[in-house]
Scaffold this motif. Structure first.
Motif, PDB file in Angstrom:
ATOM      1  N   GLY A   1       0.792  -1.230   0.000  1.00 28.57           N
ATOM      2  CA  GLY A   1       0.000   0.000   0.000  1.00 28.57           C
ATOM      3  C   GLY A   1       0.818   1.270   0.000  1.00 28.57           C
ATOM      4  N   GLY A   2       2.128   1.132   0.117  1.00 24.28           N
ATOM      5  CA  GLY A   2       2.996   2.304   0.057  1.00 24.28           C
ATOM      6  C   GLY A   2       3.449   2.838   1.406  1.00 24.28           C
ATOM      7  N   SER A   3       3.058   2.194   2.489  1.00 32.62           N
ATOM      8  CA  SER A   3       3.539   2.632   3.798  1.00 32.62           C
ATOM      9  C   SER A   3       5.013   2.274   3.942  1.00 32.62           C
ATOM     10  CB  SER A   3       2.740   1.961   4.911  1.00 32.62           C
ATOM     11  OG  SER A   3       1.387   2.343   4.845  1.00 32.62           O
ATOM     12  N   THR A   4       5.750   3.187   4.568  1.00 34.96           N
ATOM     13  CA  THR A   4       7.195   2.988   4.686  1.00 34.96           C
ATOM     14  C   THR A   4       7.640   3.039   6.138  1.00 34.96           C
ATOM     15  OG1 THR A   4       7.612   5.359   4.410  1.00 34.96           O
ATOM     16  CG2 THR A   4       7.648   3.994   2.416  1.00 34.96           C
ATOM     17  N   ASN A   5       8.769   2.410   6.412  1.00 38.17           N
ATOM     18  CA  ASN A   5       9.397   2.520   7.722  1.00 38.17           C
ATOM     19  C   ASN A   5      10.899   2.507   7.519  1.00 38.17           C
ATOM     20  OD1 ASN A   5       8.895  -0.490   7.222  1.00 38.17           O
ATOM     21  ND2 ASN A   5      10.338  -0.564   8.922  1.00 38.17           N
ATOM     22  N   TYR A   6      11.599   3.172   8.422  1.00 36.32           N
ATOM     23  CA  TYR A   6      13.043   3.341   8.307  1.00 36.32           C
ATOM     24  C   TYR A   6      13.746   3.091   9.630  1.00 36.32           C
ATOM     25  CZ  TYR A   6      11.868   5.829   3.974  1.00 36.32           C
ATOM     26  OH  TYR A   6      11.384   6.173   2.735  1.00 36.32           O
ATOM     27  N   ALA A   7      14.989   2.641   9.527  1.00 34.84           N
ATOM     28  CA  ALA A   7      15.836   2.596  10.704  1.00 34.84           C
ATOM     29  C   ALA A   7      16.120   4.033  11.138  1.00 34.84           C
ATOM     30  CB  ALA A   7      17.149   1.878  10.386  1.00 34.84           C
ATOM     31  N   ASP A   8      16.218   4.244  12.435  1.00 33.68           N
ATOM     32  CA  ASP A   8      16.459   5.596  12.950  1.00 33.68           C
ATOM     33  C   ASP A   8      17.722   6.209  12.344  1.00 33.68           C
ATOM     34  OD1 ASP A   8      15.245   4.953  16.334  1.00 33.68           O
ATOM     35  OD2 ASP A   8      14.196   5.504  14.495  1.00 33.68           O
ATOM     36  N   SER A   9      18.712   5.369  12.089  1.00 32.32           N
ATOM     37  CA  SER A   9      20.000   5.864  11.611  1.00 32.32           C
ATOM     38  C   SER A   9      19.953   6.429  10.194  1.00 32.32           C
ATOM     39  CB  SER A   9      21.054   4.761  11.681  1.00 32.32           C
ATOM     40  OG  SER A   9      20.643   3.651  10.878  1.00 32.32           O
TER      41      SER A   9
END
Length: 123
Positions: A54-62
């Motif tokens: 669906g296009g939701s994203t997540n990233y490492a804090d770094s």
């Protein structure tokens, strides 16, 4: 089977940019989440960024604010735009995809990995 082919790695100076690509092929019905992981020498593999169907994203804090993950559903390709690179970003970057594929005439869930691409950031 599902094949993932990464490209775009290389050597870059600190502060520079690279764009990684991951193209999926094979007997794929659909691709759910795609993600980029990395593994530096002597360290465990870690999630860098992920993107859902669906296009939701997540990233490492770094990497937040520096890296951007995107995907082209029609091309079955995911991208990782990496800006403001730092020496600590040096690692082998791996693409991962959760897919639904055809296996002996049946739909089967699969978790596939690419072969990895080296990213080296010099100081």
């Amino acid at each position: 089977q599902v094949q993932l082919v990464e490209s775009g790695g290389g050597l870059v100076q600190a502060g520079g940019s690279l764009r990684l690509s991951c193209a999926a092929s094979g007997s794929i019905i659909s691709i759910n989440t795609m993600g980029w992981y990395r593994q530096a020498p002597g360290k465990q593999r870690e999630l860098v960024a992920g993107i859902t169907r669906g296009g939701s994203t997540n990233y490492a804090d770094s990497v937040k604010g520096r890296f951007t993950i995107s995907r082209d559903m029609a091309k079955r390709t995911a991208y990782l735009q990496m800006n403001s690179l730092k020496p600590e970003d040096t690692a082998v970057y791996y693409c991962n995809a959760e897919t639904l594929r055809v296996n002996k005439g049946l739909a089967t869930s699969d978790d596939s990995w690419g072969q990895g691409t080296q990213v080296t950031v010099s100081s």
